[in-house]
Design a protein around this motif. Structure first.
Motif, PDB file in Angstrom:
ATOM      1  N   ILE A 231       0.840  -1.195   0.000  1.00 21.27           N
ATOM      2  CA  ILE A 231       0.000   0.000   0.000  1.00 21.27           C
ATOM      3  C   ILE A 231       0.876   1.245   0.000  1.00 21.27           C
ATOM      4  CG2 ILE A 231      -1.775   1.285   1.257  1.00 21.27           C
ATOM      5  CD1 ILE A 231      -2.655  -1.418   2.457  1.00 21.27           C
ATOM      6  N   VAL A 232       0.573   2.167  -0.906  1.00 16.02           N
ATOM      7  CA  VAL A 232       1.240   3.472  -0.944  1.00 16.02           C
ATOM      8  C   VAL A 232       0.316   4.458  -0.234  1.00 16.02           C
ATOM      9  CG1 VAL A 232       2.072   5.337  -2.412  1.00 16.02           C
ATOM     10  CG2 VAL A 232       2.382   2.949  -3.128  1.00 16.02           C
TER      11      VAL A 232
ATOM     12  N   ALA B 108      -4.186   7.166  -1.052  1.00 14.46           N
ATOM     13  CA  ALA B 108      -3.515   5.867  -1.025  1.00 14.46           C
ATOM     14  C   ALA B 108      -3.830   5.071  -2.277  1.00 14.46           C
ATOM     15  CB  ALA B 108      -3.938   5.074   0.206  1.00 14.46           C
ATOM     16  N   ALA B 109      -2.948   4.148  -2.589  1.00 16.03           N
ATOM     17  CA  ALA B 109      -3.164   3.126  -3.614  1.00 16.03           C
ATOM     18  C   ALA B 109      -3.016   1.792  -2.901  1.00 16.03           C
ATOM     19  CB  ALA B 109      -2.146   3.243  -4.736  1.00 16.03           C
ATOM     20  N   PHE B 110      -3.939   0.858  -3.198  1.00 13.72           N
ATOM     21  CA  PHE B 110      -3.964  -0.397  -2.458  1.00 13.72           C
ATOM     22  C   PHE B 110      -4.461  -1.522  -3.353  1.00 13.72           C
ATOM     23  CE2 PHE B 110      -7.944   1.795  -2.117  1.00 13.72           C
ATOM     24  CZ  PHE B 110      -8.904   0.798  -2.268  1.00 13.72           C
TER      25      PHE B 110
ATOM     26  N   THR C  88      -7.709   5.792  -3.345  1.00 16.11           N
ATOM     27  CA  THR C  88      -8.653   6.494  -2.490  1.00 16.11           C
ATOM     28  C   THR C  88      -8.013   7.795  -2.037  1.00 16.11           C
ATOM     29  OG1 THR C  88     -10.062   6.278  -0.532  1.00 16.11           O
ATOM     30  CG2 THR C  88      -7.845   5.329  -0.386  1.00 16.11           C
ATOM     31  N   TYR C  89      -8.839   8.759  -1.645  1.00 17.72           N
ATOM     32  CA  TYR C  89      -8.342  10.040  -1.125  1.00 17.72           C
ATOM     33  C   TYR C  89      -9.430  10.650  -0.266  1.00 17.72           C
ATOM     34  CZ  TYR C  89     -10.617  10.759  -5.588  1.00 17.72           C
ATOM     35  OH  TYR C  89     -11.495  10.661  -6.645  1.00 17.72           O
TER      36      TYR C  89
ATOM     37  N   LEU D  48      -3.387  12.666  -4.848  1.00 15.49           N
ATOM     38  CA  LEU D  48      -3.483  11.481  -5.698  1.00 15.49           C
ATOM     39  C   LEU D  48      -2.301  11.425  -6.665  1.00 15.49           C
ATOM     40  CD1 LEU D  48      -4.906   8.949  -6.621  1.00 15.49           C
ATOM     41  CD2 LEU D  48      -6.414  10.389  -8.026  1.00 15.49           C
ATOM     42  N   ALA D  49      -1.915  12.551  -7.221  1.00 14.51           N
ATOM     43  CA  ALA D  49      -0.749  12.588  -8.109  1.00 14.51           C
ATOM     44  C   ALA D  49       0.506  12.122  -7.370  1.00 14.51           C
ATOM     45  CB  ALA D  49      -0.555  13.991  -8.676  1.00 14.51           C
ATOM     46  N   ALA D  50       0.657  12.535  -6.105  1.00 13.22           N
ATOM     47  CA  ALA D  50       1.815  12.114  -5.307  1.00 13.22           C
ATOM     48  C   ALA D  50       1.817  10.606  -5.091  1.00 13.22           C
ATOM     49  CB  ALA D  50       1.819  12.852  -3.965  1.00 13.22           C
ATOM     50  N   VAL D  51       0.641  10.027  -4.916  1.00  8.01           N
ATOM     51  CA  VAL D  51       0.543   8.564  -4.766  1.00  8.01           C
ATOM     52  C   VAL D  51       0.886   7.883  -6.088  1.00  8.01           C
ATOM     53  CG1 VAL D  51      -1.112   6.670  -4.482  1.00  8.01           C
ATOM     54  CG2 VAL D  51      -1.070   8.551  -2.845  1.00  8.01           C
TER      55      VAL D  51
END
Length: 156
Positions: A55-56, A71-73, A82-83, A99-102
């Motif tokens: 998970i990021v 996060a990305a999962f 999700t955000y 979201l771009a940072a993830v």
């Protein structure tokens, strides 16, 4: 507004993130989210998630204050995102930037996401990050207590 800082989530962020996600209006907008607002269950779940290196997780800070996360999962065989941003900070581009940072940290594609059929702001966040609409489904939205439309997105 100062420049936001996007950093890795820490266990010390969880209490603030729990409070942010207890906002009833934000829960209704997100629709497909838990409304249990059970602090201990939330903390236990998210402590386990922090230990999952698949998970990021990114926290959004403004002037040293945590105002949201993204996060990305893994979800089955897919990667989903999700955000969540504190309602007082909506409309400032923070969700799209988080979201771009993830996504910068997620090498695999495609990535998937969804939004309630009437959550135009969330759909804009996804589209700003290159997601394309790929369909619609219906599902039970706990925060609304009913089945509603859900727009499905994909980032290649």
């Amino acid at each position: 507004m100062s420049e936001p800082v996007f950093r890795e989530m820490r266990e010390s962020d969880l209490s603030v993130l729990f409070e942010i996600q207890c906002d009833a209006e934000a829960q209704r907008m997100a629709a497909f989210t838990s409304t249990a607002n059970d602090r201990e269950a939330y903390l236990a779940k998210h402590r386990r998630l922090l230990a999952d290196d698949r998970i990021v997780r990114v926290v959004v800070e403004l002037d040293g204050e945590v105002v949201g996360s993204a996060a990305a999962f893994p979800l089955g065989e897919d990667i989903d995102v999700t955000y969540w941003i504190r309602r007082e900070f909506w409309g400032r581009g923070l969700a799209a930037a988080a979201l771009a940072a993830v996504l910068e940290q997620v090498a695999v594609r495609p990535v998937f996401a969804s939004a309630a059929y009437d959550n135009a702001a969330s759909m804009r966040v996804l589209e700003k990050n290159g997601f394309k609409r790929v369909g619609e489904e219906r599902g039970f939205a706990e925060a609304r207590g009913e089945e509603i439309g859900e727009v499905m997105f994909r980032l290649n």
